[in-house]
Design a protein around this motif. Structure first.
Motif: not given
Lengths: 338, 328
Positions: A187-193, A262, B273, B219, B266, A160, B216, A196, B293, B47, A216-217, B259-261, A221, B257
């Motif tokens: 964090d990744v889920t917040i990063q995605a927000q 991935l 989300i 994994k 992408e 936020m 990643s 976007d 969530r 997270e 690079l991801g 991001p893939v390089a 994006n 969520a």
């Protein structure tokens, strides 16, 4: 489409501990209206210093722009006084910082922090500014904007807060938005927000974005064009597709193959051996030569010129010289889209 | 995973609560169960604030567990331990920390940092033997003999992390907990350290608990992966299985969520989300922790805590959607 910003041969030096650290060494690039340019590189590659130079935020001393030009709207920002820069910062060019925890003033209400720029640059009255601030909070996806204007930064979560930082940056409809690692602290889920949100906002406002990142991801994006920096220089630049599927610089190869995929099985990561160069005593030739598996004698002594590979792609590497041996990129490069 | 494989570490219903004020308790780890087999790398992801680091630190007894059992090589190590048992444990179990700038004593020379464990456990008899061990360890992690007489500030982040790894290896442990060992490093250096860890595992048959938020990388390095959310284990599976067929909605969202390089991927990828933020672990939601969530939350999710059960071979999940009694 025209050049919104043009940087020519920028050099930035810091005088620290009796040494001259040449953080940025002859960087040139341009930014077009409405596009997203990503500057990628590791820590110490000069990417953040470049962005600070554009904003006129290089602390002097110890830092100074030793040469080069930054053209914005036809005039050279390097020659501007601090006072003139203050009229540009936050109005025409604004910035999103990495850490939303420290970018906001903890003793000021969120509303006041957003209104600051509106009142200063757009001569709005307090009430008008407040209405606009609420609109901005809504734009960046914060529920109950009217109520939250009266809250302090500590009452917001990390994601936020970054939204608030973006709202402040967007307040005066800037032509350029510089985002310095905007999602690294999240964090990744917040990063995605947030990613976007940034894409959405660019669509709505048409702001050009300079995205500074090492991920690079995130680049794949968000960006349309990419500049890869190493040792204070841009070693390769091109469109997103060119850099990811047809890179020509061994450093770009290394960067792309040192990350695990991935969606595919990788047995062993192709690590780049060694460490980045010490910029207080920068190498005479190509900065990547000491770590480059294909380095030749010429690489150590002479910095290669840019070879134009297409209208958009430029690479500074001796391997592209016609006298050089042909070297194929590692097998993992260029296989895109699964 | 082969059932017959020997379990090196068994964590059963582990809980770690922190009292944050007179009436509030922070449930950092709340009922977590998993096993780590000998010779494997077990990845723990989630997270910030999900309890993954607390889990690691509780296993190695940097924190006292509130409840639950931790069995190491068949022996209970979760309860009260004698000084001797603790010492023996610290020889067999070592830790690599996240921040290579904070985890090395700036006033100690590299040789003394690495040899501290050797001294404590009296593993070497003479000075010469001690130095030989140190030189050998430095070379094992890709540093030079000359580095032994230097101080940590003379090294880069990647080199310091190598020193941290050499220190962990000094006492010849069986099990290493690596808590975000690469997240403070640059991409090209990350790959160096990960490759080093993998080589060491092959050569010395080490078992790793690899804690990280970078899915990643987890994994890539792990045989099996556990996903944590707000103090609970949401899902646990062999790493390919987890990435190919995630069952828990949180795992699905987490994977989508990242991001893939790869620009083409992408552009075409569908992204889940998640709305909102992670709730506070002081006052977690009732029932399933993720329900606030979760895009598929049902009535029951607020009422009952989902059972931790095996949904497929070696694939564990705690979600009402995959509970047999309620299966859609």
């Amino acid at each position: 489409m025209g050049n919104l910003l043009e940087i020519k041969n920028l050099n930035v030096q810091f005088d620290i501990f009796g040494a001259h650290v040449q953080a940025v060494r002859g960087v040139s690039f341009e930014l077009n209206v409405g596009e997203t340019l990503a500057i990628v590189g590791e820590s110490g590659s000069g990417k953040s210093v470049t962005s600070k130079a554009i904003m006129g935020l290089i602390p002097n001393p110890p830092g100074k722009i030793t040469s080069g030009e930054i053209f914005f709207d036809g005039s050279d920002l390097v020659k501007y006084s601090q006072k003139q820069m203050q009229k540009i910062r936050g109005k025409d060019i604004s910035m999103i910082f990495q850490d939303p925890m420290t970018a906001l003033n903890p003793t000021m209400k969120i509303g006041k922090q957003i209104m600051e720029g509106l009142i200063k640059h757009q001569n709005l009255s307090k009430n008008e500014a407040k209405t606009k601030a609420a609109e901005l909070l809504k734009l960046v996806g914060i529920p109950n904007p009217d109520k939250r204007l009266d809250e302090y930064p500590h009452q917001f979560s990390g994601g936020m807060r970054q939204r608030v930082v973006i709202a402040i940056a967007l307040a005066c409809n800037p032509k350029i938005l510089i985002a310095d690692e905007p999602t690294t602290a999240l964090d990744v889920t917040i990063q995605a927000q947030i990613l976007d949100l940034m894409r959405d906002i660019q669509k709505k406002t048409g702001t050009a974005i300079i995205l500074i990142t090492h991920d690079l991801g995130v680049v794949a994006n968000l960006a349309q064009r990419v500049a890869v920096m190493y040792g204070g220089k841009i070693v390769e630049t091109g469109t997103l597709e060119e850099i990811f599927y047809n890179p020509k610089h061994p450093y770009t190869w290394g960067l792309l193959s040192s990350m695990p995929k991935l969606h595919a099985k990788t047995d062993k990561l192709l690590a780049i051996p060694g460490t980045p160069p010490d910029l207080s005593d920068p190498p005479k030739g190509c900065p990547f030569a000491p770590r480059c598996p294909h380095a030749m004698k010429v690489c150590v002594d002479h910095m290669p010129d840019y070879t134009k590979l297409s209208a958009t792609q430029k690479t500074a590497c001796w391997l592209l010289d016609e006298r050089a041996p042909k070297v194929d990129p590692p097998a993992t490069i260029g296989v895109g889209g699964e | 995973m082969d059932e017959s494989r020997e379990k090196l570490l068994q964590v059963k219903n582990l809980k770690k609560y922190f009292k944050v004020s007179r009436k509030d308790t922070l449930k950092a780890v709340d009922d977590v169960t998993f096993d780590v087999y000998k010779g494997e790398t077990f990845g723990l992801v989630g997270e910030s604030g999900c309890g993954k680091s607390t889990t690691g630190r509780t296993i190695i007894r940097l924190y006292e567990p509130t409840e639950g059992e931790v069995l190491f090589d068949g022996e209970e190590i979760g309860g009260k331990l004698s000084t001797k048992a603790k010492k023996n444990l610290s020889r067999r179990m070592q830790m690599i920390f996240q921040d290579p700038y904070a985890s090395l004593n700036p006033r100690m020379m590299v040789k003394d940092i690495i040899a501290e464990g050797l001294d404590i456990h009296h593993l070497v008899k003479s000075d010469k033997e001690r130095m030989d061990r140190v030189y050998h360890l430095l070379e094992t992690v890709g540093l030079n003999r000359e580095h032994a007489n230097r101080y940590p500030h003379e090294f880069s982040g990647g080199q310091r992390q190598r020193i941290g790894i050499a220190r962990a290896l000094a006492v010849d442990p069986d099990f290493i907990i690596a808590d975000e060992p690469i997240s403070a490093l640059d991409v090209s250096i990350q790959a160096q350290v990960v490759n080093l860890l993998q080589e060491l595992q092959e050569q010395q048959g080490l078992t790793f608990l690899f804690i990280a938020h970078d899915l990643s990388m987890v994994k890539h390095i792990s045989d099996r992966v556990g996903v944590m959310y707000l103090g609970n284990m949401a899902e646990l599976a062999p790493s390919d299985e987890l990435y190919d067929h995630p069952l828990h909605p949180y795992t699905q969202a987490l994977l989508s969520a990242i991001p893939v390089a790869d620009p083409k991927v992408e552009r075409t990828r569908e992204r889940i989300i998640l709305q909102g933020d992670v709730p506070s672990p002081v006052d977690p939601p009732s029932g399933c922790r993720f329900r606030t969530r979760c895009p598929f939350a049902m009535e029951i999710c607020a009422k009952a805590r989902p059972k931790w059960h095996e949904a497929g071979k070696g694939h564990w999940v705690s979600c009402h959607l995959h509970d047999d009694g309620l299966k859609k």
